[in-house]
Design a protein around this motif. Structure first.
Motif, PDB file in Angstrom:
ATOM      1  N   VAL A 144       0.825  -1.219   0.000  1.00  0.00           N
ATOM      2  CA  VAL A 144       0.000   0.000   0.000  1.00  0.00           C
ATOM      3  C   VAL A 144       0.860   1.270   0.000  1.00  0.00           C
ATOM      4  CG1 VAL A 144      -1.938  -1.149   1.150  1.00  0.00           C
ATOM      5  CG2 VAL A 144      -0.236   0.061   2.532  1.00  0.00           C
ATOM      6  N   GLY A 145       2.154   1.107  -0.248  1.00  0.00           N
ATOM      7  CA  GLY A 145       3.025   2.275  -0.384  1.00  0.00           C
ATOM      8  C   GLY A 145       3.476   2.891   0.923  1.00  0.00           C
ATOM      9  N   LEU A 146       3.523   2.084   1.997  1.00  0.00           N
ATOM     10  CA  LEU A 146       4.000   2.620   3.282  1.00  0.00           C
ATOM     11  C   LEU A 146       5.322   1.952   3.696  1.00  0.00           C
ATOM     12  CD1 LEU A 146       0.701   2.930   5.415  1.00  0.00           C
ATOM     13  CD2 LEU A 146       2.012   4.759   4.337  1.00  0.00           C
ATOM     14  N   GLY A 147       6.092   1.559   2.689  1.00  0.00           N
ATOM     15  CA  GLY A 147       7.354   0.862   2.951  1.00  0.00           C
ATOM     16  C   GLY A 147       8.371   1.674   3.727  1.00  0.00           C
ATOM     17  N   ASP A 148       8.239   2.977   3.715  1.00  0.00           N
ATOM     18  CA  ASP A 148       9.234   3.813   4.411  1.00  0.00           C
ATOM     19  C   ASP A 148       8.751   4.279   5.780  1.00  0.00           C
ATOM     20  OD1 ASP A 148      10.928   3.676   2.263  1.00  0.00           O
ATOM     21  OD2 ASP A 148      10.058   5.437   1.290  1.00  0.00           O
ATOM     22  N   PHE A 149       7.689   3.714   6.284  1.00  0.00           N
ATOM     23  CA  PHE A 149       7.090   4.267   7.517  1.00  0.00           C
ATOM     24  C   PHE A 149       6.893   3.224   8.617  1.00  0.00           C
ATOM     25  CE2 PHE A 149       6.007   7.081   4.074  1.00  0.00           C
ATOM     26  CZ  PHE A 149       6.191   8.337   4.606  1.00  0.00           C
ATOM     27  N   PHE A 150       7.663   2.131   8.565  1.00  0.00           N
ATOM     28  CA  PHE A 150       7.444   1.038   9.526  1.00  0.00           C
ATOM     29  C   PHE A 150       7.460   1.529  10.970  1.00  0.00           C
ATOM     30  CE2 PHE A 150       9.478  -2.309   6.494  1.00  0.00           C
ATOM     31  CZ  PHE A 150       8.365  -2.208   5.672  1.00  0.00           C
ATOM     32  N   ARG A 151       8.395   2.426  11.294  1.00  0.00           N
ATOM     33  CA  ARG A 151       8.596   2.812  12.704  1.00  0.00           C
ATOM     34  C   ARG A 151       7.858   4.094  13.095  1.00  0.00           C
ATOM     35  NH1 ARG A 151      13.191  -0.471  13.987  1.00  0.00           N
ATOM     36  NH2 ARG A 151      12.431  -2.377  13.001  1.00  0.00           N
ATOM     37  N   SER A 152       7.094   4.655  12.166  1.00  0.00           N
ATOM     38  CA  SER A 152       6.331   5.870  12.499  1.00  0.00           C
ATOM     39  C   SER A 152       5.125   5.501  13.355  1.00  0.00           C
ATOM     40  CB  SER A 152       5.830   6.551  11.225  1.00  0.00           C
ATOM     41  OG  SER A 152       6.901   6.837  10.371  1.00  0.00           O
ATOM     42  N   TYR A 153       4.502   6.520  13.930  1.00  0.00           N
ATOM     43  CA  TYR A 153       3.265   6.327  14.686  1.00  0.00           C
ATOM     44  C   TYR A 153       2.095   6.899  13.877  1.00  0.00           C
ATOM     45  CZ  TYR A 153       5.950   4.808  18.658  1.00  0.00           C
ATOM     46  OH  TYR A 153       6.775   4.082  19.470  1.00  0.00           O
ATOM     47  N   PRO A 154       0.872   6.405  14.101  1.00  0.00           N
ATOM     48  CA  PRO A 154      -0.273   6.889  13.315  1.00  0.00           C
ATOM     49  C   PRO A 154      -0.394   8.404  13.296  1.00  0.00           C
ATOM     50  CG  PRO A 154      -0.924   4.956  14.555  1.00  0.00           C
ATOM     51  CD  PRO A 154       0.488   5.278  14.985  1.00  0.00           C
ATOM     52  N   ALA A 155      -0.075   9.075  14.416  1.00  0.00           N
ATOM     53  CA  ALA A 155      -0.214  10.533  14.472  1.00  0.00           C
ATOM     54  C   ALA A 155       0.715  11.238  13.483  1.00  0.00           C
ATOM     55  CB  ALA A 155       0.063  11.022  15.886  1.00  0.00           C
ATOM     56  N   GLU A 156       1.771  10.531  13.055  1.00  0.00           N
ATOM     57  CA  GLU A 156       2.721  11.143  12.113  1.00  0.00           C
ATOM     58  C   GLU A 156       2.288  10.931  10.655  1.00  0.00           C
ATOM     59  OE1 GLU A 156       6.999  10.373  13.484  1.00  0.00           O
ATOM     60  OE2 GLU A 156       5.842   8.853  14.538  1.00  0.00           O
ATOM     61  N   LEU A 157       1.153  10.254  10.451  1.00  0.00           N
ATOM     62  CA  LEU A 157       0.704   9.959   9.088  1.00  0.00           C
ATOM     63  C   LEU A 157      -0.440  10.892   8.684  1.00  0.00           C
ATOM     64  CD1 LEU A 157       0.428   6.046   9.283  1.00  0.00           C
ATOM     65  CD2 LEU A 157       2.436   7.425   8.682  1.00  0.00           C
ATOM     66  N   MET A 161      -2.668   8.175   4.468  1.00  0.00           N
ATOM     67  CA  MET A 161      -1.712   7.138   4.893  1.00  0.00           C
ATOM     68  C   MET A 161      -2.318   6.269   5.996  1.00  0.00           C
ATOM     69  SD  MET A 161       1.528   9.662   4.860  1.00  0.00           S
ATOM     70  CE  MET A 161       2.932   8.668   5.252  1.00  0.00           C
ATOM     71  N   ARG A 162      -3.093   6.883   6.868  1.00  0.00           N
ATOM     72  CA  ARG A 162      -3.752   6.098   7.930  1.00  0.00           C
ATOM     73  C   ARG A 162      -4.747   5.111   7.303  1.00  0.00           C
ATOM     74  NH1 ARG A 162      -3.081  10.687  11.475  1.00  0.00           N
ATOM     75  NH2 ARG A 162      -5.016  11.688  10.825  1.00  0.00           N
ATOM     76  N   GLN A 163      -5.413   5.588   6.255  1.00  0.00           N
ATOM     77  CA  GLN A 163      -6.358   4.711   5.562  1.00  0.00           C
ATOM     78  C   GLN A 163      -5.601   3.523   4.955  1.00  0.00           C
ATOM     79  OE1 GLN A 163      -7.529   3.497   2.623  1.00  0.00           O
ATOM     80  NE2 GLN A 163      -9.532   3.013   3.480  1.00  0.00           N
ATOM     81  N   ARG A 164      -4.422   3.830   4.381  1.00  0.00           N
ATOM     82  CA  ARG A 164      -3.637   2.755   3.765  1.00  0.00           C
ATOM     83  C   ARG A 164      -3.113   1.772   4.818  1.00  0.00           C
ATOM     84  NH1 ARG A 164       0.631   5.444   0.184  1.00  0.00           N
ATOM     85  NH2 ARG A 164      -0.084   7.472   0.923  1.00  0.00           N
ATOM     86  N   LEU A 165      -2.809   2.320   6.002  1.00  0.00           N
ATOM     87  CA  LEU A 165      -2.352   1.444   7.089  1.00  0.00           C
ATOM     88  C   LEU A 165      -3.478   0.480   7.500  1.00  0.00           C
ATOM     89  CD1 LEU A 165      -0.533   0.458   9.343  1.00  0.00           C
ATOM     90  CD2 LEU A 165      -0.994   2.572  10.610  1.00  0.00           C
ATOM     91  N   ALA A 166      -4.702   1.022   7.607  1.00  0.00           N
ATOM     92  CA  ALA A 166      -5.839   0.154   7.947  1.00  0.00           C
ATOM     93  C   ALA A 166      -6.001  -0.938   6.884  1.00  0.00           C
ATOM     94  CB  ALA A 166      -7.120   0.983   8.051  1.00  0.00           C
ATOM     95  N   MET A 167      -5.753  -0.559   5.640  1.00  0.00           N
ATOM     96  CA  MET A 167      -5.854  -1.527   4.542  1.00  0.00           C
ATOM     97  C   MET A 167      -4.743  -2.589   4.666  1.00  0.00           C
ATOM     98  SD  MET A 167      -7.870  -1.779   2.092  1.00  0.00           S
ATOM     99  CE  MET A 167      -7.918  -3.056   0.869  1.00  0.00           C
ATOM    100  N   ALA A 168      -3.537  -2.132   4.995  1.00  0.00           N
ATOM    101  CA  ALA A 168      -2.408  -3.066   5.132  1.00  0.00           C
ATOM    102  C   ALA A 168      -2.695  -4.081   6.239  1.00  0.00           C
ATOM    103  CB  ALA A 168      -1.125  -2.294   5.446  1.00  0.00           C
ATOM    104  N   ARG A 169      -3.314  -3.612   7.317  1.00  0.00           N
ATOM    105  CA  ARG A 169      -3.620  -4.524   8.422  1.00  0.00           C
ATOM    106  C   ARG A 169      -4.583  -5.623   7.949  1.00  0.00           C
ATOM    107  NH1 ARG A 169      -5.864  -1.704  13.557  1.00  0.00           N
ATOM    108  NH2 ARG A 169      -7.667  -1.581  12.217  1.00  0.00           N
ATOM    109  N   ALA A 170      -5.531  -5.240   7.114  1.00  0.00           N
ATOM    110  CA  ALA A 170      -6.457  -6.241   6.571  1.00  0.00           C
ATOM    111  C   ALA A 170      -5.723  -7.176   5.601  1.00  0.00           C
ATOM    112  CB  ALA A 170      -7.621  -5.549   5.863  1.00  0.00           C
TER     113      ALA A 170
END
Ligand SMILES: Nc1ncnc2c1ncn2[C@@H]1O[C@H](COP(=O)(O)OP(=O)(O)OP(=O)(O)O)[C@@H](O)[C@H]1O
Length: 277
Positions: A144-157, A161-170
């Protein structure tokens, strides 16, 4: 317009029943839901019938409070309906299953966990070794294109990007059924289009069945192979539109896309009690 709890679902306009020759991935059979709250009893759903074929994408439109979210809670096994039954792959759904993911408007992210930990959340219950969990989470995040953000926190997105993170979790969980409740409503118009493109790409690539609840007619016509319209509360399906052409890569610019949007707008206007959608 809503009638007694036992009455059958209203007619549909679809050409052919999508689940005619297959075991549905998801089936809501005459589902009813009564809530008892501070304001007394509410009949939220009344005889809701919905069939979703394996790999199919269905969008649900309907006025505020008609029971759309309630339908998804029943579909994912988080809430047992007070009437009727829910089946996945022909089996009754009595509790949440690992292969079904639910994405909500606020994405359900945990702010104190990093992006990679959030992406791996759904895998924890599978008792996979941590290394395997992280590998799957990282693969999904890259997708989902978040390869550079593994160690970030949701508040930094950003919101997208938060939507994409929710998608990645699924996606990390190898789902076969994705349920989404207004997942894009907090995003601005352009970002929303971008995320709609991503949702369609993921659905085409991964082949899961999906159900999208939305207030946007355009979004429903862009993402739903079938668009269903619910009545005002107590909700049930009162109209269906076959929309298989949505897989066309240039669908957003297709005259038929605009025609379908117009048609649904007329349907929503013409149906008593569904004006708000
Ligand atoms: N836990 C609950 N207790 C009591 N009433 C509830 C509960 N959850 C939902 N309701 C009521 O049930 C009805 C359907 O709610 P639901 O959230 O499913 O509708 P919705 O179509 O998703 O609405 P919206 O489009 O505004 O998000 C509403 O009248 C709501 O107030």
């Amino acid at each position: 317009m809503p009638k007694g709890e036992s009455e059958a679902t209203a007619a549909s306009t679809s050409e052919k029943a999508p689940c005619a020759n297959v075991t549905p991935k998801l089936e809501l059979r005459h589902v009813s839901q009564r809530y008892t709250g501070a304001r007394g009893e509410t009949l939220a759903l009344d005889g809701m019938d919905l069939c979703v074929a394996p790999g199919e994408s269905v969008a649900i439109l309907g006025p505020s409070g008609c029971g759309k979210s309630t339908s998804l809670l029943a579909a994912c096994g988080l809430q047992r309906p007070t009437g009727g039954s829910v089946f996945v792959d022909g089996e009754p759904v009595e509790s949440p299953r690992l292969e079904t993911a639910l994405i909500l408007q606020d994405f359900g992210l945990m702010p104190w966990k990093t992006v990679e930990q959030n992406a791996a959340l759904g895998l924890q219950v599978r008792r996979l070794p941590k290394k395997e969990r992280m590998k799957r989470a990282h693969d999904a995040l890259r997708r989902v294109g978040l390869g550079d953000f593994f160690r970030s926190y949701p508040a930094e997105l950003s919101g997208g990007m938060r939507q994409r993170l929710a998608m990645a979790r699924a996606l990390a969980c190898d789902i076969d059924l994705l349920l989404m409740d207004e997942p894009l409503s907090a995003l601005d118009a352009l970002l929303r289009e971008e995320m709609q493109n991503m949702l369609k790409r993921c659905w085409i690539d991964q082949g899961y069945a999906q159900v999208l609840v939305t207030h946007s007619i355009e979004e429903a016509v862009f993402l739903g192979q079938r668009v269903v319209v619910m009545s005002a509360r107590p909700g049930r399906i009162v109209y269906e539109l076959a929309n298989g052409e949505m897989v066309d890569p240039s669908w957003r610019d297709d005259p038929l896309y605009f025609e379908r949007c117009r048609l649904l707008r007329d349907v929503l206007r013409s149906k008593e009690g569904v004006l708000d959608a």
